[in-house]
Design a protein around this motif. Structure first.
Motif, mmCIF file in Angstrom:
data_model
loop_
_atom_site.group_PDB
_atom_site.id
_atom_site.type_symbol
_atom_site.label_atom_id
_atom_site.label_comp_id
_atom_site.label_asym_id
_atom_site.label_seq_id
_atom_site.Cartn_x
_atom_site.Cartn_y
_atom_site.Cartn_z
ATOM 1 N N ILE A 1 0.849 -1.188 0.000
ATOM 2 C CA ILE A 1 0.000 0.000 0.000
ATOM 3 C C ILE A 1 0.881 1.233 0.000
ATOM 4 N N ALA A 2 0.470 2.261 -0.731
ATOM 5 C CA ALA A 2 1.256 3.488 -0.822
ATOM 6 C C ALA A 2 1.024 4.360 0.401
ATOM 7 N N ASP A 3 2.003 5.191 0.695
ATOM 8 C CA ASP A 3 1.909 6.152 1.788
ATOM 9 C C ASP A 3 1.853 7.540 1.177
ATOM 10 N N ASP A 4 0.857 8.318 1.546
ATOM 11 C CA ASP A 4 0.689 9.629 0.920
ATOM 12 C C ASP A 4 1.511 10.718 1.590
ATOM 13 N N ARG A 5 2.350 10.355 2.572
ATOM 14 C CA ARG A 5 3.169 11.352 3.259
ATOM 15 C C ARG A 5 4.662 11.036 3.214
ATOM 16 N N ARG A 6 5.011 9.754 3.061
ATOM 17 C CA ARG A 6 6.411 9.353 3.158
ATOM 18 C C ARG A 6 6.823 8.537 1.939
ATOM 19 N N LEU A 7 8.147 8.453 1.766
ATOM 20 C CA LEU A 7 8.710 7.634 0.697
ATOM 21 C C LEU A 7 9.041 6.273 1.285
ATOM 22 N N LEU A 8 8.351 5.238 0.811
ATOM 23 C CA LEU A 8 8.550 3.885 1.328
ATOM 24 C C LEU A 8 9.772 3.252 0.674
ATOM 25 N N VAL A 9 10.562 2.566 1.496
ATOM 26 C CA VAL A 9 11.739 1.843 1.022
ATOM 27 C C VAL A 9 11.631 0.401 1.517
ATOM 28 N N ARG A 10 11.576 -0.549 0.614
ATOM 29 C CA ARG A 10 11.485 -1.964 0.980
ATOM 30 C C ARG A 10 12.877 -2.484 1.340
ATOM 31 N N LEU A 11 13.039 -2.900 2.617
ATOM 32 C CA LEU A 11 14.324 -3.423 3.075
ATOM 33 C C LEU A 11 14.525 -4.840 2.548
ATOM 34 N N THR A 12 15.705 -5.139 2.118
ATOM 35 C CA THR A 12 15.989 -6.448 1.541
ATOM 36 C C THR A 12 16.297 -7.473 2.627
ATOM 37 N N ASP A 13 16.023 -8.749 2.339
ATOM 38 C CA ASP A 13 16.385 -9.867 3.222
ATOM 39 C C ASP A 13 17.639 -10.564 2.728
ATOM 40 N N GLU A 14 18.265 -10.057 1.729
ATOM 41 C CA GLU A 14 19.436 -10.691 1.148
ATOM 42 C C GLU A 14 20.625 -10.622 2.117
ATOM 43 N N THR A 15 21.388 -11.752 2.174
ATOM 44 C CA THR A 15 22.591 -11.818 3.006
ATOM 45 C C THR A 15 23.754 -12.318 2.162
ATOM 46 N N VAL A 16 24.957 -12.172 2.746
ATOM 47 C CA VAL A 16 26.148 -12.667 2.084
ATOM 48 C C VAL A 16 26.876 -13.594 3.056
#
Length: 689
Positions: free
Chosen positions: A642-657
């Motif tokens: 869902i979009a946020d009309d006040r903030r910029l959403l950033v999807r955090l990754t689950d990727e590891t090394v």
């Protein structure tokens, strides 16, 4: 944590040993042999030790979330207000992203490609290039700082290569408007002095108005018309091409207070002027050896319609021949010099003297013809120094040199004067670079008082030989010798009579390439070349005004006497103004219809469909009060639903090394030895009973 095996012997041997142990154990159980179970356990312990079980634990480190920030630095963003807003937004965004340790911003600034002649804002190409080495799962979001004029935005539903929000931070104001002008249809070629027509249109982007705009029209730098053009309505314009060669039409629409930029308030169109057959009137005063040289030169040019009259028998010669037998046709003096004089592009008097053939009033008509833009060439011989010289008629008002009455009868080499070495009519004539010149001598010239205009060739002792002058709107040339035919006949090797005569004629008819003072500019791709022709000294550097309003200087280097050139590869494209001294000209670098200049008003509409589809946010940076409004950053785990009309959403990754692996052998050292000893001891104990 996982369990793995690293057997000391091949698996098939271990398997064979295990099968053998099972068979023996089965037989022991069947016969009731005591200790069979303990022996089976001991065998299992030995086989397990040979299989070398390992307990493994991976050491992993979480990867950062990559957020590409694409900064639009195209020409539509080069207004002072947008530059300041873009810089402030970039710094603020970097500060907000730096608060999150697992977010890695990747800044990419996009400028107009230097190799493109038709610049456009291609931000999504830059985005794809910036994340080409990043796995899609690590992309947390994409942020564009732009005015919204993006020319490679993907269509709805088109894959971006990652599953993350796309955000847009738009510079500019919500109520912006801009005025621009475009030439819609226009001819590339036009016949000189014939009617031509083109159409143009004024656009008011961002608002609708029916108030006519004032458009100033200039041809080759001179204002020729003022138009009233209704914005959005096609406006026709009729004009005439004034000269052969390249002609520059410039259209400037009046600026409107508060518009985004005045860069696109100008448009130019280049039209090549083509002359119909030039009409030349050649009047020879008497038959002489040089008459054929003029006639042959003019007749050999397919673009010249020649009317030639020769006075074979002067009126004062009385031998009883009837008047109606003196010529095949009568000399139509009134028709030529009164009724149709303006139809001629050039009039040449070749060794002509006033003997009553032309009424004295007709010389006044010829002088007026010159003053109103006509061209006159005097090829003088001995008669010009006599008492019947045309220099004592009303024609004298336009002649640059008056004869003294003397002739100089001595061999001489025609030489270029200091001005002649720099003048395009005589510069670089074959054979002129060596002293003495590598051409034949002439043997007489007409002596004149110090002339007006420019003396470009000299006779013996520096006396004037070829004089060029302007008479109000027209031009006059005087060749003060009738010996040019010696070059045509190849005397002493001949000389460049064809080049000389042709250049004189073309200068008289105002060919742009032969102007002694001129500033020209042309563009080849992104390279701008400026040429300055002058018969004076070093003109200094040229001043360039770029489409964005910046001012640059371009050094001009002398490449030939009187000819200065400079070139520079330009970062910007669009309409440049070049100035040097009192001269200025316009040139368009790059494609005239480049997308970058067609719209300058900021917009949310281009990026909005993509932001909606990816659950991103489009926001204006302007807060309406002269300040900057920058949204906050909200990291989220998992897919953004869902979009946020006040903030910029950033999807955090689950990727590891994987940083390393910790291995624990289960049957190594004392632990393995203890198990084996226990098994063997239990077997012996059971056997001992």
């Amino acid at each position: 944590m996982t369990l793995q095996f690293a057997p000391f012997i091949p698996w098939f041997i271990l398997l064979a040993l295990a099968v053998l142990a099972l068979i023996l154990a089965t037989a022991g159980f069947a016969r009731g042999v005591r200790g069979t179970g303990i022996r089976l356990l001991a065998s299992a312990a030995v086989l397990a030790a040979l299989a070398n079980p390992l307990l493994m634990q991976e050491d992993r480190e979480a990867l950062s979330t990559v957020v590409p920030v694409i900064v639009d630095r195209s020409q539509s963003q080069e207004t002072p207000e947008r530059i300041a807003m873009t810089d402030a937004a970039l710094e603020g965004l970097k500060d907000r992203l730096s608060r999150f340790a697992r977010i890695e911003p990747r800044i990419v600034e996009v400028r107009d490609p230097a190799t493109s002649d038709a610049p456009s804002t291609r931000l999504f190409e830059a985005l794809a290039s910036a994340i080409s080495d990043v796995p899609p799962a690590r992309i947390g979001a994409a942020v564009f700082i732009t005015d919204g004029q993006v020319h490679d935005a993907p269509a709805a539903g088109q894959a971006l290569g990652f599953n993350a929000p796309v955000h847009g931070l738009v510079t500019g104001k919500a109520d912006e408007f801009d005025r621009r002008i475009e030439v819609l249809r226009a001819p590339r070629f036009g016949i000189v002095d014939e009617d031509q027509e083109l159409s143009l249109r004024v656009f008011d982007d961002g608002r609708r108005t029916d108030t006519p705009a004032t458009v100033t029209v200039r041809m080759n730098g001179e204002e020729i018309a003022t138009l009233n053009a209704t914005p959005g309505v096609e406006t026709p314009f009729g004009f005439k091409v004034p000269r052969g060669g390249n002609n520059v039409l410039e259209f400037t629409v009046s600026a409107t207070p508060g518009e985004v930029t005045e860069v696109n308030n100008k448009a130019i169109h280049l039209i090549e002027g083509i002359r119909e057959n030039l009409r030349v009137l050649l009047v020879s005063g008497e038959p002489h050896a040089g008459e054929r040289a003029w006639r042959n030169l003019l007749k050999s040019d397919a673009a010249v319609d020649l009317v030639h009259f020769t006075i074979l028998r002067p009126p004062e010669k009385q031998d009883g021949t009837p008047i109606n037998e003196l010529s095949l046709i009568a000399f139509p003096t009134r028709e030529l010099f009164v009724e149709k004089i303006n139809d001629f592009d050039l009039i040449i008097f070749d060794r002509y003297q006033h003997r009553g053939v032309l009424p004295i009033l007709y010389y006044d008509y010829i002088a007026e013809y010159v003053k109103k833009g006509g061209a006159l060439l005097i090829a003088a011989g001995p008669e010009h120094a006599g008492e019947d010289s045309i220099a004592i008629t009303p024609l004298a008002s336009v002649l640059p040199a008056a004869p003294t009455g003397n002739m100089h009868e001595a061999a001489f080499y025609p030489r270029l004067s200091d001005q002649g070495k720099r003048h395009p009519v005589t510069r670089g004539l074959d054979g002129s670079a060596i002293e003495p010149p590598q051409w034949g001598r002439w043997f007489r010239s007409v002596d004149v008082d110090p002339p007006r205009g420019e003396t470009v060739m000299t006779a013996a002792d520096g006396r004037p030989l070829l004089v060029l002058d302007r008479a109000e709107e027209g031009r006059v040339a005087m060749l003060l010798s009738d010996q040019g035919w010696l070059w045509a006949r190849g005397f002493e090797g001949g000389g460049p009579h064809v080049s000389l005569y042709r250049r004189i004629a073309h200068w008289l008819m105002k060919e742009p390439e032969l102007e002694e003072e001129a500033l020209k500019a042309r563009a080849s791709g992104r390279t701008l070349e400026v040429t300055r022709q002058t018969i004076a000294g070093d003109p200094g550097a040229a001043t360039l005004r770029t489409p964005s309003g910046k001012t640059e200087t371009l050094a001009l280097t002398e490449t030939a006497p009187g000819l200065y050139r400079g070139e520079k590869r330009m970062d910007e494209t669009g309409l440049f103004t070049i100035a040097n001294g009192e001269f200025s000209t316009l040139v368009h670098v790059g494609a005239v219809d480049a997308p970058e200049f067609k719209a300058m008003v900021s917009t949310l509409d281009t990026l909005k469909p993509i932001a909606t589809e990816t659950r991103g946010r489009i926001a204006r940076l302007d807060d309406g009060k002269g300040g900057l409004r920058l949204p906050d950053i909200l990291p989220v785990r998992g897919d953004v639903r869902i979009a946020d009309d006040r903030r910029l959403l950033v999807r955090l990754t689950d990727e590891t090394v994987l940083k390393g692996v910790n291995t624990l052998p289960l049957f190594a050292g004392f632990a393995g030895l203890a198990v084996l000893l226990l098994a063997m001891s239990a077997t012996w104990w059971r056997e001992g009973r």
